[in-house]
Design a protein around this motif. Structure first.
Motif, mmCIF file in Angstrom:
data_model
loop_
_atom_site.group_PDB
_atom_site.id
_atom_site.type_symbol
_atom_site.label_atom_id
_atom_site.label_comp_id
_atom_site.label_asym_id
_atom_site.label_seq_id
_atom_site.Cartn_x
_atom_site.Cartn_y
_atom_site.Cartn_z
ATOM 1 N N VAL A 1 77.872 58.245 -20.902
ATOM 2 C CA VAL A 1 77.812 59.673 -20.558
ATOM 3 C C VAL A 1 78.002 59.914 -19.057
ATOM 4 N N VAL A 2 77.558 58.970 -18.235
ATOM 5 C CA VAL A 2 77.731 59.111 -16.788
ATOM 6 C C VAL A 2 79.198 58.897 -16.417
ATOM 7 N N ILE A 3 79.775 57.833 -16.981
ATOM 8 C CA ILE A 3 81.184 57.516 -16.705
ATOM 9 C C ILE A 3 82.061 58.697 -17.159
ATOM 10 N N GLU A 4 81.740 59.218 -18.357
ATOM 11 C CA GLU A 4 82.518 60.327 -18.910
ATOM 12 C C GLU A 4 82.360 61.614 -18.090
ATOM 13 N N ALA A 5 81.136 61.882 -17.637
ATOM 14 C CA ALA A 5 80.891 63.110 -16.864
ATOM 15 C C ALA A 5 81.733 63.117 -15.595
ATOM 16 N N GLN A 6 81.831 61.959 -14.956
ATOM 17 C CA GLN A 6 82.627 61.857 -13.732
ATOM 18 C C GLN A 6 84.106 62.049 -14.037
ATOM 19 N N ARG A 7 84.530 61.396 -15.137
ATOM 20 C CA ARG A 7 85.938 61.475 -15.515
ATOM 21 C C ARG A 7 86.296 62.916 -15.893
ATOM 22 N N GLU A 8 85.431 63.526 -16.668
ATOM 23 C CA GLU A 8 85.631 64.899 -17.124
ATOM 24 C C GLU A 8 85.726 65.858 -15.931
ATOM 25 N N TYR A 9 84.853 65.643 -14.974
ATOM 26 C CA TYR A 9 84.870 66.478 -13.774
ATOM 27 C C TYR A 9 86.205 66.328 -13.037
ATOM 28 N N GLU A 10 86.602 65.069 -12.814
ATOM 29 C CA GLU A 10 87.854 64.831 -12.079
ATOM 30 C C GLU A 10 89.053 65.387 -12.851
ATOM 31 N N ALA A 11 89.003 65.290 -14.187
ATOM 32 C CA ALA A 11 90.160 65.680 -14.991
ATOM 33 C C ALA A 11 90.262 67.196 -15.182
ATOM 34 N N HIS A 12 89.124 67.891 -15.204
ATOM 35 C CA HIS A 12 89.180 69.303 -15.578
ATOM 36 C C HIS A 12 88.534 70.296 -14.633
ATOM 37 N N PHE A 13 87.647 69.861 -13.765
ATOM 38 C CA PHE A 13 86.891 70.841 -12.987
ATOM 39 C C PHE A 13 86.995 70.691 -11.483
ATOM 40 N N HIS A 14 87.660 69.629 -11.025
ATOM 41 C CA HIS A 14 87.587 69.341 -9.601
ATOM 42 C C HIS A 14 88.228 70.412 -8.722
ATOM 43 N N SER A 15 87.497 70.764 -7.690
ATOM 44 C CA SER A 15 87.995 71.610 -6.622
ATOM 45 C C SER A 15 86.958 71.498 -5.524
ATOM 46 N N ASN A 16 87.298 71.943 -4.303
ATOM 47 C CA ASN A 16 86.246 71.866 -3.282
ATOM 48 C C ASN A 16 85.217 72.965 -3.545
ATOM 49 N N ILE A 17 83.971 72.633 -3.247
ATOM 50 C CA ILE A 17 82.882 73.550 -3.598
ATOM 51 C C ILE A 17 82.635 74.572 -2.482
ATOM 52 N N HIS A 18 81.872 75.617 -2.812
ATOM 53 C CA HIS A 18 81.468 76.659 -1.856
ATOM 54 C C HIS A 18 82.696 77.375 -1.265
ATOM 55 N N ARG A 19 82.523 78.600 -0.951
ATOM 56 C CA ARG A 19 83.518 79.384 -0.231
ATOM 57 C C ARG A 19 84.833 79.662 -0.962
ATOM 58 N N GLY A 20 85.091 78.995 -2.070
ATOM 59 C CA GLY A 20 86.351 79.261 -2.761
ATOM 60 C C GLY A 20 86.210 80.512 -3.618
ATOM 61 N N VAL A 21 87.308 81.275 -3.760
ATOM 62 C CA VAL A 21 87.214 82.465 -4.602
ATOM 63 C C VAL A 21 87.791 82.215 -5.993
ATOM 64 N N HIS A 22 88.483 81.080 -6.151
ATOM 65 C CA HIS A 22 89.135 80.872 -7.439
ATOM 66 C C HIS A 22 88.195 80.223 -8.453
ATOM 67 N N THR A 23 88.627 80.241 -9.697
ATOM 68 C CA THR A 23 87.772 79.816 -10.808
ATOM 69 C C THR A 23 87.292 78.374 -10.683
ATOM 70 N N LEU A 24 88.225 77.470 -10.340
ATOM 71 C CA LEU A 24 87.839 76.063 -10.263
ATOM 72 C C LEU A 24 86.769 75.849 -9.206
ATOM 73 N N ALA A 25 86.936 76.515 -8.046
ATOM 74 C CA ALA A 25 85.957 76.361 -6.965
ATOM 75 C C ALA A 25 84.588 76.857 -7.428
ATOM 76 N N THR A 26 84.590 77.942 -8.166
ATOM 77 C CA THR A 26 83.321 78.489 -8.656
ATOM 78 C C THR A 26 82.667 77.539 -9.655
ATOM 79 N N GLN A 27 83.494 77.011 -10.564
ATOM 80 C CA GLN A 27 82.933 76.106 -11.576
ATOM 81 C C GLN A 27 82.420 74.811 -10.944
ATOM 82 N N ALA A 28 83.178 74.288 -9.992
ATOM 83 C CA ALA A 28 82.749 73.053 -9.324
ATOM 84 C C ALA A 28 81.447 73.306 -8.559
ATOM 85 N N THR A 29 81.371 74.451 -7.892
ATOM 86 C CA THR A 29 80.162 74.781 -7.133
ATOM 87 C C THR A 29 78.962 74.912 -8.065
#
Lengths: 411, 141
Positions: free
Chosen positions: A42-70
């Motif tokens: 579950v840990v390995i998958e959570a990291q992979r899932e994040y990199e594959a579908h949710f990654h963006s830089n956190i905070h200050r972004g106005v777009h959806t991915l930035a919000t989800q990552a934050t």
């Protein structure tokens, strides 16, 4: 005595892909979890899932991915706050690990508060990473370091603790669990004693977090540092808990993005509030996400059940190893967790480790980054077997058989 | 490449062909470690200490009247000591030039190359470097 774990151990082991590995044709017997624990799927998958579908830089972004990552990143902060029972989520700073956390305290609180004539108390049990940052700072600032000694069994010497406290240290640093001897220190009592003389208390919890329920408010400490990879999470991520009032007063450490309020060439640059003040630069995002998954995993099994199983393993390993002629268990304090350290008369730890490796048994040998303990006990190092939720009694049997075989060859 | 050093390596490779099993191989290394003459206590000084992370290795070098470098060494770990004994068999009593230019391939061929990897902190890699340094230092004298 062998005793069944309070959970389905075989099913739990199947969650760890690496435990299927073979080494030199033998099934892997991984007894080095104190150096780094293995990760459940579950840990390995959570990291992979994040990199594959949710990654963006956190905070200050106005777009959806930035919000989800934050949201995901800040969600782990909340989870961790609850996990160690901190009062506020602002008291949790993400770092790269325990070493980074301790260096942060030394670099900010230490630099601002420790001066010539002051005293810092460290225990003999500390890992190098809770010694060297203070030695570097002491050289610069000229304060004294006083060592709280250990007794023969590896527990803290009460008299030495009293003597250190009588010097009114400004800071006391103590490991919750010794990575070399397994000693569990009564950090709640020690913190109370230290607070009586006005010391700030830093607890190195690297070896405690995978084995014990941590309640920082019950302990009462001012700082608590730990690493993700010791608690089934990713490496390169960890945290520092600090009491809000201390964090607010502390000057920033690393400068960069996110930790500022306004930056100006014309006027004075101002800084963000904690915890952001101490999180300069883009953090190890997938690492933090993985750490969140590790916390969920630990809680799904239950830390109490894990601790109970590990305690039975330590007891069994200590008994079985003691049957070997010339066996010297190093660290026999009453309250122990995580590790069994030992030496066998007439053999060198590195030789035993080399033979065990050939048998697929992974242990750590050497000084375990605690040279002051080795100097005090007058030994070159130890062989250290360490346990986790997935460790089995059969693995202890394999260790004992391996040590017996090694000793036969070496003597 | 030096014929002396190469033939010594070949001899060791041949010797180890008798031990296909890892356990016999290690037993042989342990035997060699036990047989290695202890270094004179007076030479077990910090200046001669090659500190690995795990085991300690002492190494000293002297020039013989014939112009060869003679190494003496010891270790507190017996497997390391056995490997050190092999290194000495290959490199000791050779000319400085032969030592400095030597190409050590025997560990790989007997399947013990892992011990020379930089990740193995047994001091053996540092010892080989130090032996070659001695070779270099004596050859420019």
């Amino acid at each position: 005595m062998k005793r069944n774990a309070a959970y389905d151990l075989n099913a739990l082991r199947r969650e760890f892909p690496i435990l299927d590995r073979e080494v030199y044709g033998h099934p892997l017997v991984y007894l080095d979890s104190a150096a780094s624990a293995q990760k459940p799927r579950v840990v390995i998958e959570a990291q992979r899932e994040y990199e594959a579908h949710f990654h963006s830089n956190i905070h200050r972004g106005v777009h959806t991915l930035a919000t989800q990552a934050t949201e995901a990143y800040e969600g782990v902060r909340s989870k961790l706050t609850e996990h160690i029972n901190a009062a506020r989520r602002e008291e949790i700073i993400f770092t790269s690990g325990t070493t980074d956390s301790i260096n942060l305290v030394a670099g900010t609180w230490g630099r601002a508060n420790l001066n010539s004539g002051d005293v810092v108390a460290l225990t003999r049990l500390e890992h190098h990473s809770n010694i060297v940052p203070w030695q570097i700072l002491a050289k610069e600032k000229g304060f004294d370091i006083v060592v709280i000694e250990i007794d023969e069994d590896g527990s803290l010497c009460e008299e030495s603790l009293k003597a250190a406290l009588s010097r009114s240290p400004k800071l006391l640093c103590v490991s919750h669990v010794s990575n070399t001897l397994g000693t569990v220190n009564d950090v709640t009592r020690i913190t109370a004693q230290a607070h009586e003389v006005g010391a700030v208390v830093l607890v190195d919890g690297a070896q405690a977090v995978p084995h014990k329920k941590i309640d920082v408010r019950d302990i009462g400490c001012d700082f608590y540092a730990a690493s993700g990879h010791k608690m089934y999470g990713p490496s390169g991520v960890g945290f520092l808990y600090g009491k809000a009032e201390l964090l607010e007063e502390m000057p920033p450490w690393k400068g960069g993005g996110e930790m500022i309020q306004t930056v100006s060439f014309e006027e004075e640059t101002t800084f963000n509030v904690p915890p952001y003040k101490f999180e300069a630069g883009t953090p190890h995002l997938s690492g933090v996400i993985g750490l969140g998954a590790a916390l969920d995993w630990i809680n799904s099994v239950g830390l109490d059940k894990i601790a109970e199983h590990e305690e039975a393993l330590i007891k069994y390993a200590s008994e079985r190893l003691s049957e070997i002629e010339g066996m010297r268990l190093i660290g026999t304090s009453k309250d122990k967790a995580s590790v069994v350290s030992f030496l066998v008369d007439g053999t060198h730890p590195s030789d035993i480790g080399t033979i065990l490796d050939q048998l697929g048994v992974a242990v750590r040998t050497g000084h375990h980054c605690t040279e002051p303990i080795m100097n005090k006990l007058g030994i070159p190092g130890t062989v250290r077997a360490s346990f986790a939720a997935y460790s089995t009694f059969e693995e202890v049997d394999a260790l004992v058989a391996g040590v017996e075989r090694a000793v036969k060859m070496l003597r | 490449m030096s014929a002396t050093i190469d033939s010594r390596q070949n001899q060791i490779i041949e010797e180890f062909e008798m031990f296909p099993d890892w356990m016999e191989k290690y037993e042989h290394i342990i035997e060699l470690g036990k047989e290695l003459n202890l270094i004179d206590e007076s030479k077990k000084i910090d200046d001669n200490l090659i500190k690995g992370c795990q085991s300690r290795v002492w190494l000293s070098a002297e020039m013989s009247p014939e112009g060869n470098v003679v190494f003496e060494a010891d270790s507190d770990a017996i497997i390391t000591k056995g490997l050190v004994a092999l290194m000495i068999r290959v490199l000791s009593d050779a000319t400085p030039k032969e030592i400095a230019e030597s190409n050590l391939h025997f560990l790989e061929e007997i399947g013990l190359n892992a011990h020379l990897s930089p990740t193995r902190s047994n001091g053996l890699l540092s010892m080989v470097k130090q032996m070659k340094m001695y070779g270099l230092a004596f050859s420019v004298r």
